[in-house]
Design a protein around this motif. Structure first.
Motif: not given
Ligand SMILES: Cc1cc2nc3c(=O)[nH]c(=O)nc-3n(C[C@H](O)[C@H](O)[C@H](O)COP(=O)(O)OP(=O)(O)OC[C@H]3O[C@@H](n4cnc5c(N)ncnc54)[C@H](O)[C@@H]3O)c2cc1C
Length: 434
Positions: A15, A18, A21-22, A60-61, A64, A67, A357
């Motif tokens: 998380y 993620e 990265s965002k 979901r991981y 990431v 990415t 998260r």
């Protein structure tokens, strides 16, 4: 460009990666390091093998990890192969997401007797953790006891109670399935120091116990306060207590019993060279809602005792540590300049997967405040790390390597199981031809 090292590939690590990265987009390289070549932390090694829908969060991981700018660097143990101080020379920030893998001690005489195991070890054994492959828990006696009143205690009791057929669709490892199938255990006593209103068990996990093929949950209604008292409970807790009460109404005869023993404080574990019984003191609630001993004692027979009373994070050289809390000393996730902690290593071992998260996002926000996106440094990041590891003979692995391991595990799955996990570190590396 900024370079971030996230140490640990469990939920908190992913998380945080993620969120970073965002926040930074193309202006950051994020490396997720793990001591194992396989990612996901407790999603692989903790969450129960018969709860596959929860384990699916790993998809979901994967997104990431795929990415651009995010890399997985496995088979690197921070604190052993590379020091935190060294990472800080290579990266702009280091985020410790190493979880809390150590069992808390019971602190009572007899806890080191053979037959007494912590839940990290027991859960690791049935989930294929390489450190616990050889645990060989004693399943030859008829009585087991589980100490603790949280969801991990329920996982352990349920796994001890299920039939081989009930593990269909799970990824329990072969050695555990075989041993559990041969198990002689018929009663599992779940000991809690306080009462039904103080449990930390959630409705879904409790509800499952009412539908087991071969085992019956048993409660003593005299342990419960009057039913009206349930109204004061928060809705989730009220539901859990209602489910517990309903166990008293089940009329069925089954081979195994899971006995909820409330107001029961273990004083010692005794036996001739191995665990045979737990000496327990009856308790009552004190004015503050704690457990107060009444002086009345009794024995609970158990040749297997699994303590499920919590975990702690190991200390790492050079990182401030909170001995009492069993986690890194931190202020809202910040441990020191450019050093942060997330997940269980930050908060201690509480909360669900999802709790990690907001935790990861909050720390990423903190990092972004400390070094705004768009700013840069000329630190080497992964390139420098790989040079250092090579000079030490450490062979890191990447996400493609994990995919190879995963593919092989899926390929060797027995019928009805999504995979057959490798259970030793060298098997992972052999699969990769190392
Ligand atoms: C038995 C059990 C069952 C659970 N079941 C559920 C459930 O059903 N539902 C739910 O919502 N939550 C469940 N949880 C809680 C959930 O697993 C945690 O909230 C979550 O895993 C914590 O995430 P984390 O990333 O902080 O730690 P972890 O998941 O422990 O990840 C830590 C990672 O760090 C790595 N690491 C450790 N030391 C080092 C090092 N020195 N160098 C490099 N890497 C290192 C580890 O290999 C691991 O990959 C369960 C927990 C346990 C113990």
């Amino acid at each position: 460009m900024r370079h971030f090292a996230v140490v640990g590939s469990g939920p908190a690590g992913f998380y945080t990666a993620e969120a970073l990265s965002k926040a930074y987009g193309e202006n950051a390289r994020i490396d997720i390091l793990d001591r194992y070549p396989v990612p996901y932390g407790l999603i692989r090694f903790g969450v129960a093998p018969d709860h596959q829908s929860l384990k699916a969060v790993s998809k979901r991981y994967d997104k990431v990890a795929e990415t651009a700018g995010v890399d997985f660097i496995g088979n690197v143990c921070v604190g052993r192969d590379v020091a935190v101080a060294e990472l800080l020379e290579l990266y702009d920030a280091v985020i410790l997401a190493i979880g809390a893998p150590h069992d808390r001690k019971l602190g009572i005489p007899g806890e080191d007797l053979p037959g007494v195991v912590g839940s990290a070890a027991f859960v690791g054994w049935y989930n294929g953790h390489p450190d616990f492959t050889g645990l060989d828990p004693p399943l030859g006696g008829t009585h087991a006891a589980v100490i603790g009143n949280g969801n991990v205690a329920l996982d352990v009791a349920r796994i001890l109670s299920k039939t081989a057929q009930e593990f269909e669709g799970s990824d329990i490892v072969g050695h555990a399935l075989e041993a559990l199938d041969q198990s002689a255990i018929r009663t599992i006593t779940i000991l809690g120091r306080r009462g039904p209103h103080q449990i930390a068990m959630t409705p879904k996990e409790l509800g499952e116990l009412g539908h087991l093929e071969d085992a019956l949950p048993v409660v003593d209604l005299s342990d419960f306060p009057p039913r009206e008292a349930d109204d004061a409970l928060e809705p989730g807790q009220r539901k859990s207590v209602t489910i517990l009460r309903e166990f008293a109404e089940i009329r069925a005869s089954k081979r195994k019993a899971m006995i909820f023993d409330f107001f029961a404080k273990p004083l010692s574990i005794e036996g001739e060279g191995r665990a045979e019984k737990i000496v327990v003191e009856r308790t009552e609630l004190d004015e503050k809602g704690g457990a107060r001993g009444t002086g009345e004692t009794y024995d609970v027979p158990a040749s297997l005792v699994v303590s499920c009373i919590g975990y702690s994070t190991p200390s790492i050289e050079g990182v401030a540590y909170d001995e009492r809390g069993g986690k890194f000393l931190n202020e809202q996730g910040k441990v020191a300049d450019r050093l942060y902690a997330v997940g269980w290593a930050r908060r201690g071992p509480t909360g669900t997967i999802g709790t990690n998260r907001p935790d990861g996002y909050e720390v990423a926000d903190r990092i972004a405040a400390d070094m705004p996106p768009g700013s840069s440094s000329d630190l080497p990041g992964a390139e420098g790390l790989k040079r250092l590891l090579e000079s030490r003979g450490v062979m890191p692995t990447d996400y493609d390597d994990w995919r190879k391991i995963e593919e092989t595990e899926v390929g060797r799955a027995r019928p009805g199981s999504p995979r057959e996990k490798f259970v030793r570190h060298d098997e992972w590396l052999q699969t990769l031809g190392r």
